[in-house]
Design an enzyme around this catalytic site. Structure first.
Site, short mmCIF file in Angstrom:
data_model
loop_
_atom_site.label_atom_id
_atom_site.label_comp_id
_atom_site.label_asym_id
_atom_site.label_seq_id
_atom_site.Cartn_x
_atom_site.Cartn_y
_atom_site.Cartn_z
N GLY C 234 88.16 -6.19 24.14
CA GLY C 234 87.83 -7.42 24.85
C GLY C 234 86.41 -7.45 25.38
O GLY C 234 85.72 -6.42 25.45
N HIS C 235 86.01 -8.62 25.79
CA HIS C 235 84.64 -8.83 26.27
C HIS C 235 84.37 -8.01 27.53
O HIS C 235 85.21 -7.90 28.41
CB HIS C 235 84.39 -10.30 26.55
N ASN C 236 83.18 -7.41 27.56
CA ASN C 236 82.72 -6.61 28.69
C ASN C 236 83.52 -5.31 28.89
O ASN C 236 83.37 -4.65 29.91
CB ASN C 236 82.74 -7.40 30.00
#
Lengths: 336, 336, 336
Positions: C234-236
């Site tokens: 996932g993002h970050n």
């Protein structure tokens, strides 16, 4: 882009605590070490980490002792708008790239863009300002509404109707055959899939997600729905408006999801199941039967130390025995 | 196409209750509002919804009071045949599209079709009437048997052998490296994967599914097997004939599935596990150990209201304590 | 290639029991029927099956009574080296294929190879000996380090930085938008994603895996990490060095995985969760909260016969009641 804190306070109707002329150059995560960055926090946990940024967007009940900040009504929304000002779309030249293959009778709006090595089959229709990136396949009888974007490697197989302002992310495949087989004469006979897919306006179908075409009739994804990455929507499913399906989830064939249903990551609704409006499934939850009341639902997936979990696993099958033993004790004591 | 009810009754050796000359134009879902449509029902639940269609295919024990119907031996099978008459294959011109890139020594049968922007590497072999759609990659040493279809964006990496009458759906990747790594000198050393993939006749590998090549030897998918969308078959796995693996499932490396094994959606068989013929795993079940007897197996995934589930989650780790407390009570009572 | 057993014993500093001049031609699975093959065994279970091969690599504590063998310090490592000698890379001609589309200002090292129908956007940088296979998309602002390989159909969307000696497998998509939406005015407002992806050296991103770009800042995959097939990062998220994430798993947005974390197949770490170094999650485990101590963790997924499992499922919600009934019995007995 750059903004002064004064400009930001004015734009979001906020209260500035700090120097109005201070410049910030980019939105950054709260824990970044970046004096030129501006971050947002919604709670104390993140605020405590926000010591290395140039400025903060905060709600009215939070304040920083070390970093200049702007209190605004909705810090996340304000931050989102700053982000929107810094992104850039994937490059795509106007018009139809000379290497794109366009079938007979395909209708492509003059304001649409079709990238290198895209294939648009006969009878497909691309609306105004549609952007089709390299390696996309837009099949026969597909339509794509105004301002929608097909990212590189998106596939619309056949008879897929995409609304306006939609985004189909890389590797997503829409209109693939449903998984329908019936046992017959010693093997699986394939159910032909001749139905279509209807995607409402403002839908995102994220990366590597699949939407199966209907056996007959339509698979329907309502307006405003977000279908997560690596998620599958089964044939003839109907997903209500503004449902949010987190990545790696599955919606079974012929299932019906109400409006605003939220499915957590890796959750599943199996085939022929109806889920009411406003139901929220926690991550990794399986709805094997219908759910008729709104609210939060969960499964039993939580991680625990292996040794403890193994003991529980060993005892669980004996739960029925334990109920019986307690019942016997109760009778014994009653009898005395 | 159109059919009269009389034609349908005759074709499927059925009993017509209604006007023989009535025309139906398309198969539709049972709950459609479509007087030109014909649907099928197998039980009363669906029959109750079937009020808006022009006609019905029913089993002998069901009858409709409002809609003309044809009673047939297997309504689903009959319906499937009507569906087959209405579908159309993805468009593909005969021969090799001028933009296709064909490597040295690739053998493409003269009756096969290769679409725009397909790549067929050196030494690949495509049999009679094989259809290779745009953006497919058919790697070195791959063979595809007669009448098989590779949908747009299908990938056969290397040494993948596909039988006859198979379908590889969009985005499926066959022959990718196995996930095999060994810890060595402070890092993961990759196990080279030099084996192949052998797919039997009449297999479907659905959209975005992966089949890993063997470390050495073969990963084997038996004849008639259906591999669901977003499903992974691990390296050196062996899947018996006519297994049905529903979408989003996983078969671990070196695992062996018997014939006619059915895996429900999001189920998994982990590495080095053997599952007997005719085992059926319910949706979301994990077979972490071998299963030697046929029958139905399940896990514990069911959704329940969050609050109730949280209480169960809190009590589960204390199950061992509860067993001990009951044992103590039993001893106390025994002693009196 | 062929080897004599004498050569193998010498190469791996092993002890040969059998004829030094015997020739083996290929590495094979232990249970193969192949007198020209050499296999390895690490335990008696596999040794028992190894009766049809020409020779074996064994550890010092194992011996075969029927098959010639070489005892070596690490049979798996030795076998891996034999495998490496028999594989062949996917074919790719040197230089840039005439059908590849290369954007303005892209920098492609003269020793790099770019295959048919690859797109390298403006401003992308490919280092020495990088291999980009057909149908790859290397987006604007992406960089690929020396000796890395992008398999057919790999996608780097934008601002994706791949280290040296990495492999991006078929159908993997890196740098796709994060799944970030906020409810606003009756619909889901999309959080723009403008951050990047940073992949360390020696990373494998396996087939059909996704890595989301950061909202802002970076999604980080540390050096030596292995991301399994059909897995989502996932993002970050930040994944520590040498983590091993088995196929079909998910790492939630903004989650932090320590070094050498091992996630079993179909496991998940949800959003904003921190997992300590050296944690091992069993297959199908969900870490819904942070884990601060190293060690093995598991969920409750195990398959059991359906009937037994259904009884447990029915009784589980009554676990609280059972605890109360036992407490009441204890009080009663105490009182007497």
């Amino acid at each position: 882009v750059t903004w002064t804190l004064g400009e930001i306070a004015e734009r979001f109707d906020g209260r500035l605590v700090g120097p109005a002329e201070q410049v910030v150059r980019r939105p950054v995560p709260a824990d970044a070490q970046d004096p030129g960055g501006i971050a947002f926090c919604e709670n104390r946990r993140y605020l405590a980490k926000a010591t290395g940024v140039g400025a903060l967007l905060l709600p009215g009940h939070l304040a920083s002792e070390t970093v200049p900040y702007v209190q605004v009504a909705d810090p996340r929304a304000a931050f989102s708008r700053l982000l929107a000002g810094t992104g850039r779309p994937l490059p795509l030249a106007p018009g139809i790239h000379p290497t794109a293959v366009v079938g007979e009778g395909a209708e492509i709006d003059t304001s649409a863009s079709v990238g290198a090595y895209a294939v648009v089959e006969r009878g497909a229709v691309l609306g105004p300002r549609v952007r089709v990136h390299p390696f996309c396949y837009v099949g026969e009888g597909c339509t794509v509404g105004a301002d929608s974007v097909l990212h590189p490697h998106a596939v619309l197989c056949q008879d897929v109707h995409v609304g306006q302002r939609c985004v189909v992310h890389p590797g997503a495949v829409l209109g693939v055959d449903g998984f329908g087989f019936a046992w017959e004469a010693g093997g699986w006979r394939k159910m032909p899939h001749v139905g279509d897919v209807r995607i409402g306006d403002d839908v995102d179908v994220c990366a590597l997600a699949g939407v199966q075409r209907a056996t007959c009739g339509s698979t329907v994804v309502g307006p405003g729905v977000k279908v997560g990455d690596l998620t599958l929507v089964g044939h003839n499913a109907r997903i209500g408006a503004h449902a949010l399906i987190a990545p790696m989830s599955g919606v079974g064939g012929s299932s019906v999801l109400g409006e605003r249903v939220v499915m957590g990551a890796q959750s599943v609704v199996t085939d022929h199941v109806t889920v009411a409006d406003d139901v929220r499934l926690a991550a990794r939850t399986a709805a094997l039967r219908g759910i008729s009341r709104p609210g939060a639902y969960s499964g039993l997936p939580t991680a625990a130390p292996l040794e403890r979990q193994q003991r529980v696993r060993a005892l669980l099958p004996r739960l029925g025995e334990l109920f019986e033993r307690v019942r016997r004790l109760e009778k014994l004591l009653e009898a005395r």
